[in-house]
Motif scaffolding. Sequence first.
Motif, PDB file in Angstrom:
ATOM      1  N   GLY A  24       0.781  -1.225   0.000  1.00  0.00           N
ATOM      2  CA  GLY A  24       0.000   0.000   0.000  1.00  0.00           C
ATOM      3  C   GLY A  24       0.811   1.272   0.000  1.00  0.00           C
ATOM      4  N   LYS A  25       2.138   1.147  -0.150  1.00  0.00           N
ATOM      5  CA  LYS A  25       2.997   2.321  -0.155  1.00  0.00           C
ATOM      6  C   LYS A  25       3.679   2.434  -1.512  1.00  0.00           C
ATOM      7  CE  LYS A  25       4.054   1.949   4.783  1.00  0.00           C
ATOM      8  NZ  LYS A  25       5.152   1.784   5.786  1.00  0.00           N
ATOM      9  N   ALA A  26       3.666   3.641  -2.071  1.00  0.00           N
ATOM     10  CA  ALA A  26       4.323   3.880  -3.355  1.00  0.00           C
ATOM     11  C   ALA A  26       5.705   4.462  -3.115  1.00  0.00           C
ATOM     12  CB  ALA A  26       3.492   4.833  -4.210  1.00  0.00           C
ATOM     13  N   GLY A  27       6.661   4.057  -3.919  1.00  0.00           N
ATOM     14  CA  GLY A  27       8.011   4.578  -3.790  1.00  0.00           C
ATOM     15  C   GLY A  27       8.897   4.066  -4.907  1.00  0.00           C
ATOM     16  N   MET A  28      10.172   4.349  -4.825  1.00  0.00           N
ATOM     17  CA  MET A  28      11.137   3.936  -5.837  1.00  0.00           C
ATOM     18  C   MET A  28      11.906   2.712  -5.353  1.00  0.00           C
ATOM     19  SD  MET A  28      10.527   6.179  -8.140  1.00  0.00           S
ATOM     20  CE  MET A  28      11.911   6.009  -9.281  1.00  0.00           C
ATOM     21  N   SER A  29      12.177   1.798  -6.292  1.00  0.00           N
ATOM     22  CA  SER A  29      12.913   0.590  -5.950  1.00  0.00           C
ATOM     23  C   SER A  29      13.959   0.312  -7.022  1.00  0.00           C
ATOM     24  CB  SER A  29      11.956  -0.598  -5.825  1.00  0.00           C
ATOM     25  OG  SER A  29      12.639  -1.749  -5.385  1.00  0.00           O
ATOM     26  N   LEU A  30      15.060  -0.316  -6.620  1.00  0.00           N
ATOM     27  CA  LEU A  30      16.108  -0.689  -7.557  1.00  0.00           C
ATOM     28  C   LEU A  30      15.715  -1.918  -8.362  1.00  0.00           C
ATOM     29  CD1 LEU A  30      19.274  -0.214  -5.345  1.00  0.00           C
ATOM     30  CD2 LEU A  30      18.880   0.903  -7.556  1.00  0.00           C
ATOM     31  N   PHE A  31      16.110  -1.909  -9.646  1.00  0.00           N
ATOM     32  CA  PHE A  31      15.866  -3.038 -10.552  1.00  0.00           C
ATOM     33  C   PHE A  31      17.138  -3.314 -11.340  1.00  0.00           C
ATOM     34  CE2 PHE A  31      11.567  -2.016  -9.626  1.00  0.00           C
ATOM     35  CZ  PHE A  31      10.750  -3.048 -10.065  1.00  0.00           C
ATOM     36  N   ILE A  32      17.359  -4.586 -11.662  1.00  0.00           N
ATOM     37  CA  ILE A  32      18.393  -4.962 -12.615  1.00  0.00           C
ATOM     38  C   ILE A  32      17.888  -6.141 -13.436  1.00  0.00           C
ATOM     39  CG2 ILE A  32      19.575  -6.365 -10.855  1.00  0.00           C
ATOM     40  CD1 ILE A  32      22.188  -5.862 -12.411  1.00  0.00           C
TER      41      ILE A  32
END
Length: 204
Positions: free
Chosen positions: A165-173
Amino acid sequence: MPSAAMNASMLESWFAHGLQHGPREVRGDWQLRHATRQAAVLVAVVPRSEPMLLLTRRAEHLPKHPGQIAFPGGAVDADDADLVTTALREAREEIALDSALVRPLGLLPGYITITQFHVTPVLALLDTAYRAEACPDEVAEVFELPLLALLDTSRYEWRRVERNGKAGMSLFIECDGRTVWGATAGMLLQLAVLLGQKDVPPAA
């Protein structure tokens, strides 16, 4: 970054230098710094002709992080002697990994997840003769990905996600057709920086 043609001895020397001299900053999902539970995961490097990293894909029915790529590991039990014991025990339970084939090298800096676990990655070398079998209650698949590709920090990017339920930025590879993201990507980046690679700028 060293050549892909590294044997176990060369890998161990590289890791030992990073563990001794690299930055020890605790990181976390979305800059969280509060954790109520301790956990440990096994970051097991397989010294093949090209070094590989052992990973799992979590079962789809799990309530937390279903289907995500992860390291074997989990919460500390009261009977665990230390964090290495936790990581080895969880690897036995999740993928039937023989602890005798694992050579722990040291502890990476902690990583705090959005689920409020303080996770300590245990860096180790894994005998190339190992066998793994996924426990279907927890793991859908066990596989390997090339280590040096995962340590190439130019391949990492920030993406916007919503979790719990929380929006945010996350790392991806992206690597060999697999998408690694969240805490697993964060811990991999942490390892890369420990080993002397350039850090990824914070999310805008």
